[in-house]
Design a protein around this motif. Structure first.
Motif, PDB file in Angstrom:
ATOM      1  N   LEU A  34      -7.789  32.677 -38.097  1.00 52.10           N
ATOM      2  CA  LEU A  34      -7.014  33.509 -39.010  1.00 52.10           C
ATOM      3  C   LEU A  34      -5.976  32.706 -39.789  1.00 52.10           C
ATOM      4  O   LEU A  34      -5.595  33.089 -40.903  1.00 52.10           O
ATOM      5  N   LEU A  35      -5.511  31.600 -39.222  1.00 52.45           N
ATOM      6  CA  LEU A  35      -4.466  30.819 -39.879  1.00 52.45           C
ATOM      7  C   LEU A  35      -4.936  30.205 -41.189  1.00 52.45           C
ATOM      8  O   LEU A  35      -4.115  29.882 -42.050  1.00 52.45           O
ATOM      9  N   ARG A  36      -6.251  30.031 -41.347  1.00 54.03           N
ATOM     10  CA  ARG A  36      -6.746  29.437 -42.595  1.00 54.03           C
ATOM     11  C   ARG A  36      -6.343  30.276 -43.797  1.00 54.03           C
ATOM     12  O   ARG A  36      -6.022  29.747 -44.864  1.00 54.03           O
ATOM     13  N   HIS A  37      -6.336  31.584 -43.620  1.00 51.23           N
ATOM     14  CA  HIS A  37      -6.045  32.477 -44.739  1.00 51.23           C
ATOM     15  C   HIS A  37      -4.540  32.560 -45.015  1.00 51.23           C
ATOM     16  O   HIS A  37      -4.146  32.950 -46.111  1.00 51.23           O
ATOM     17  N   GLY A  38      -3.715  32.193 -44.042  1.00 53.71           N
ATOM     18  CA  GLY A  38      -2.280  32.267 -44.238  1.00 53.71           C
ATOM     19  C   GLY A  38      -1.653  30.988 -44.740  1.00 53.71           C
ATOM     20  O   GLY A  38      -0.510  30.990 -45.215  1.00 53.71           O
ATOM     21  N   GLY A  39      -2.371  29.879 -44.618  1.00 57.09           N
ATOM     22  CA  GLY A  39      -1.862  28.616 -45.120  1.00 57.09           C
ATOM     23  C   GLY A  39      -0.730  28.059 -44.284  1.00 57.09           C
ATOM     24  O   GLY A  39      -0.525  28.417 -43.115  1.00 57.09           O
ATOM     25  N   ALA A  83      -0.363  25.766 -30.170  1.00 55.71           N
ATOM     26  CA  ALA A  83      -1.449  24.796 -30.341  1.00 55.71           C
ATOM     27  C   ALA A  83      -2.221  25.043 -31.637  1.00 55.71           C
ATOM     28  O   ALA A  83      -2.558  24.104 -32.366  1.00 55.71           O
ATOM     29  N   SER A  84      -2.503  26.310 -31.941  1.00 50.71           N
ATOM     30  CA  SER A  84      -3.212  26.647 -33.175  1.00 50.71           C
ATOM     31  C   SER A  84      -2.391  26.261 -34.391  1.00 50.71           C
ATOM     32  O   SER A  84      -2.925  25.744 -35.391  1.00 50.71           O
ATOM     33  N   ALA A 165     -15.882  26.995 -46.056  1.00 52.58           N
ATOM     34  CA  ALA A 165     -14.479  26.782 -45.694  1.00 52.58           C
ATOM     35  C   ALA A 165     -14.196  27.141 -44.242  1.00 52.58           C
ATOM     36  O   ALA A 165     -13.458  26.432 -43.545  1.00 52.58           O
ATOM     37  N   ASP A 166     -14.778  28.242 -43.760  1.00 56.01           N
ATOM     38  CA  ASP A 166     -14.548  28.638 -42.364  1.00 56.01           C
ATOM     39  C   ASP A 166     -15.099  27.598 -41.403  1.00 56.01           C
ATOM     40  O   ASP A 166     -14.463  27.277 -40.391  1.00 56.01           O
ATOM     41  N   TYR A 167     -16.292  27.073 -41.710  1.00 48.78           N
ATOM     42  CA  TYR A 167     -16.884  26.048 -40.842  1.00 48.78           C
ATOM     43  C   TYR A 167     -15.987  24.817 -40.773  1.00 48.78           C
ATOM     44  O   TYR A 167     -15.718  24.294 -39.679  1.00 48.78           O
ATOM     45  N   TYR A 168     -15.514  24.335 -41.910  1.00 51.99           N
ATOM     46  CA  TYR A 168     -14.662  23.142 -41.931  1.00 51.99           C
ATOM     47  C   TYR A 168     -13.385  23.385 -41.128  1.00 51.99           C
ATOM     48  O   TYR A 168     -12.957  22.536 -40.335  1.00 51.99           O
ATOM     49  N   TRP A 169     -12.765  24.540 -41.339  1.00 51.99           N
ATOM     50  CA  TRP A 169     -11.498  24.832 -40.649  1.00 51.99           C
ATOM     51  C   TRP A 169     -11.709  24.904 -39.136  1.00 51.99           C
ATOM     52  O   TRP A 169     -10.983  24.269 -38.366  1.00 51.99           O
TER      53      TRP A 169
END
Length: 780
Positions: A34-39, A83-84, A165-169
């Motif tokens: 979920l953090l990918r979308h929040g930057g 950690a995330s 993008a999800d795979y890379y993150w």
């Protein structure tokens, strides 16, 4: 003497360290994606919140002078936030470097793997700008690169493509770098301390292992490239033994315990067992070049072994919890890696559930030695499968129905192959002149395992295709393991009976379904073609694509279990690459190709024929000429191209079918469809005289909608109502060409693409054509 009910092992206690580790693991799985979308803002906020929560919990427990279970779980969740956040901040920082030119020193963190466009590997890239984890795109010859090799790459760091993008993150990759060729541009060097040993062992096994060399290299060194090329890895996956030859060492814990069972069978004492298994684990890590995944898997295996050595599962469970905490603290994204999920899940299942499974494996009277030889491996397989099989099914898009039998049969054979293989590799590295004899003996020791896998994989219908996302399957594993632990061991027989009834019901629901109607289905197999024609219980598949998992998922979605024929339009990989994998999940009658392909001397045609004949389908391989017809229920597929080969089986020689639908069997055609593989405008013009004067109703757009696939004249001539384009999302070819889609839409056609709609079903009836898409079904 019968084993009485009171002999059942007690339910294991879950130590606080394990609960904290599981909470950390689960929290990372929920929070990190979920953090990918929040930057950066979301990462920093999560980090502050996690650290604050950990501090508050520490103060609370200090004042209470106790740590209740709820506090342990809360502490693990708070740690997952911290950690995330740390991993997220690192990736966001790495993303800032995207687009900037630099000279990068890339140290491979995985072995290179073949792909549709060359090869790739994960790497740690360092430059004057900073250090980031990346995906390194390599030329085809890059498949020889090993983990630990160091390359110099000049170029710009590319950001993750939007569709991936999800795979890379989730994989912890900041972007990608591309290397054009392995030349002076890439200055190769060794960075791993044991890479030279591994490379030498791989070379010796390859030079003297004969036909068994690829399997030996995979078992001893984790070098799986040659095994992939021979197709043997697919056989291991088909029978549920992929963990034995996984490059990452996934499921090494269950393999180690299989070896332990073998040592017990020959009467070896506990301390010698520890020594042998310790040497086995060190040898595995050494010969695989010490990648993080192998070290991680070895620690998991050692954790499982601990429960056997000290006869205290709580100690092993605490050790597993410590591993989860340490690995999660160092690299949160690593907890989401498939190799880690399989290794940790397998270890948890073995340590937690194996005693229960073993106690129930053999209820009748039998010798202790037989119980150890049969019930032990069976219990380990069942315990590991309970914790990992649902996730593995989503990962490989199939459930290997023969997995229990295969694991029991393979346990002693694998132990033999590994022990002799490790000894031969080590001895050959020390005394190279003895390599031919030593490796030859190892090859002989590997033959029984190889033969058993080939025999089991040759059975038809060995797998059940699965189309499921990883997250719900992991939840299923959690529920299954939790239920077994919660109701342990009371009413075990009732639970077994209930599980058997449930399995029968599930199989009945899966296998006994109403027959589909008359339809043509464009399957979403990425950048490739696969079209399913079915009617009145008959089915023909035109092309297979080249991504095995996507084809199996599509077969699961469409409930494909039998195919009368598979027609291959031409031998390009994106049309026939998954032909061999198709047999895993469907019973195939035979293969259809253009008649000239049977005598073509080009390598691609020869390879296709070899794969088709090796599959051993009952009706073999049949050549078709213009005018030949194939019946499929109410459909008749008539060949209209090619009259003869002019392109050595290339795009211009694509086998093309005019598919006619006669709904009431009176001989009059209600609807027509044109399936033309990669044939383009020039070939369509040439076959114009064989096409209906009124055009066609459904058009499979040739060559994935390339610029040369259609022109204005052909769109007017064919006048399709529905145009189907099979294309991969974000493909590097720019398919389909915007001008082709515009021509079709201007001509009144409804254009449907797999990259946008997923599977597309065109249902035929006397009155109308009805279109259904996978995306619409998901939205509903």
């Amino acid at each position: 003497m019968r084993v009485s009910e009171h002999c059942a092992p007690p339910r294991p206690h879950l130590p606080p360290l394990l609960l904290a580790g599981l909470a950390l693991w689960g929290g990372v799985a929920l929070v990190f994606p979920l953090l990918r979308h929040g930057g950066a803002v979301a990462c920093v906020a999560a980090g502050i919140g996690g650290v604050a929560a950990m501090g508050a919990l520490a103060v609370f427990c200090f004042r209470r002078r106790a740590m209740p279970v709820r506090a342990v779980l809360a502490l693990g969740l708070a740690a997952s936030l911290a950690a995330s956040a740390a991993a997220g901040v690192s990736l966001v920082g790495g993303g800032v470097l995207a687009g900037r030119e630099a000279v990068w020193t890339c140290t491979l963190t995985t072995d290179a793997r073949a792909s549709s466009f060359g090869a790739w590997a994960e790497a740690r890239a360092e430059s004057s700008l900073g250090a980031v984890p990346v995906r390194l795109n390599l030329p085809a010859e890059g498949t020889s690169l090993m983990q630990g090799e160091r390359l110099t790459v000049r170029g710009a760091l590319a950001p993750p493509p939007e569709e991936a993008a999800d795979y890379y993150w989730n994989a912890g990759l900041a972007g990608s770098l591309s290397l054009g060729e392995l030349s002076d541009e890439a200055e190769r060097a060794d960075a791993a301390p044991l890479l030279g040993l591994r490379r030498r062992a791989v070379e010796l096994l390859g030079a003297h292992g004969g036909a068994e060399a690829p399997l030996l290299q995979a078992l001893v060194c984790g070098w799986r490239g040659p095994l992939d090329e021979t197709g043997a890895y697919e056989q291991f996956k088909r029978v549920g033994l992929a963990h034995l030859v996984a490059v990452s060492g996934a499921h090494l814990s269950i393999v180690t315990l299989f070896v332990t069972a073998g040592l017990r069978l020959i009467g070896l004492g506990r301390r010698p067992q520890v020594v042998v298994i310790g040497l086995f684990l060190m040898g595995y890590v050494g010969f695989t070049g010490m990648p993080v995944s192998a070290v991680r898997a070895a620690l998991m295996a050692a954790t499982g072994l601990l429960s056997l050595v000290v006869d205290r599962r709580s100690s092993a469970l605490s050790a597993l919890g410590l591993c989860l905490v340490l690995f999660g603290g160092v690299d949160a994204s690593g907890l989401l890696a498939p190799s880690f999920v399989l290794s940790a899940g397998s270890t948890l299942g073995i340590v937690l559930l194996a005693p229960l499974f073993q106690g129930r494996a053999l209820r009748g009277g039998c010798s202790r030695r037989l119980r150890g030889a049969v019930a032990g491996p069976l219990a380990l397989t069942g315990a590991s499968a309970a914790a990992t099989q649902p996730y593995a099914a989503a990962l490989f898009s199939q459930v290997p129905l023969l997995a229990p039998l295969a694991n029991i049969a393979a346990a002693p054979l694998f132990a033999l192959a590994c022990v002799v293989g490790f000894a031969a590799a080590a001895f050959s590295c020390i005394v190279p002149c003895a390599a031919p004899a030593a490796v030859g003996a190892a090859a002989l020791a590997t033959v029984p395992l190889s033969g058993a896998v080939q025999l089991l994989a040759s059975w038809p219908g060995t797998c059940l295709a699965v189309d499921a996302a990883a997250a719900p399957m992991v939840c299923l594993s959690v529920l299954l393991v939790g239920a077994l632990w919660a109701w342990w061991p009371a009413q075990a027989r009732q639970w077994a009976a209930a599980a058997g009834v449930a399995a029968v019901v599930v199989l009945a629901v899966v296998l006994v379904r109403p027959a589909p109607g008359d339809e043509i289905v464009m399957l979403d197999v990425g950048q490739g073609d696969a079209f399913l024609v079915r009617s009145q219980g008959a089915a023909v598949l035109v092309d297979t694509g080249n991504r095995d998992a996507l084809l199996k998922e599509a077969c699961a979605r469409q409930e494909v279990r039998t195919l009368d024929r598979v027609a291959i339009t031409h031998p390009d990989d994106d049309h026939c690459g998954s032909l061999s994998a198709l047999a895993d999940v469907a019973a195939v009658g035979g293969v259809l190709v253009a008649d000239d392909l049977l005598s073509c001397s080009c390598s691609s045609c020869i390879d296709l024929l070899g794969d088709a004949r090796q599959a051993g389908y009952p009706d073999g391989v049949q050549g078709l000429r213009v005018g030949d017809a194939v019946r499929c229920g109410r459909f008749t597929l008539t060949v209209v191209w090619p009259a003869s080969f002019a392109d050595e089986g290339g795009n211009a020689d694509s086998l093309t079918f005019l598919c006619a639908y006669d709904g009431d069997g009176d001989g009059d055609v209600e609807w027509t469809a044109l399936l033309c593989g990669d044939a383009e405008a020039e070939q369509l013009d040439a076959m114009e005289g064989l096409l209906p004067a009124a055009g066609v109703d459904v058009l499979k757009v040739g060559h994935h909608g390339s610029r040369k696939s259609l022109d204005g004249h052909l769109v007017d001539r064919l006048d399709p109502e529905i145009a189907l384009v099979s294309v991969g999302k974000g493909n590097r070819y720019g398919h389909p060409a915007p001008e082709v889609c515009a021509l079709l839409e201007e001509g009144g056609a409804r254009v449907l693409r797999t990259d946008q709609a997923g599977d597309v079903t065109v249902a035929f009836s006397m009155e109308k054509l009805e279109v259904r898409t996978q995306r619409d079904a998901a939205a509903a």
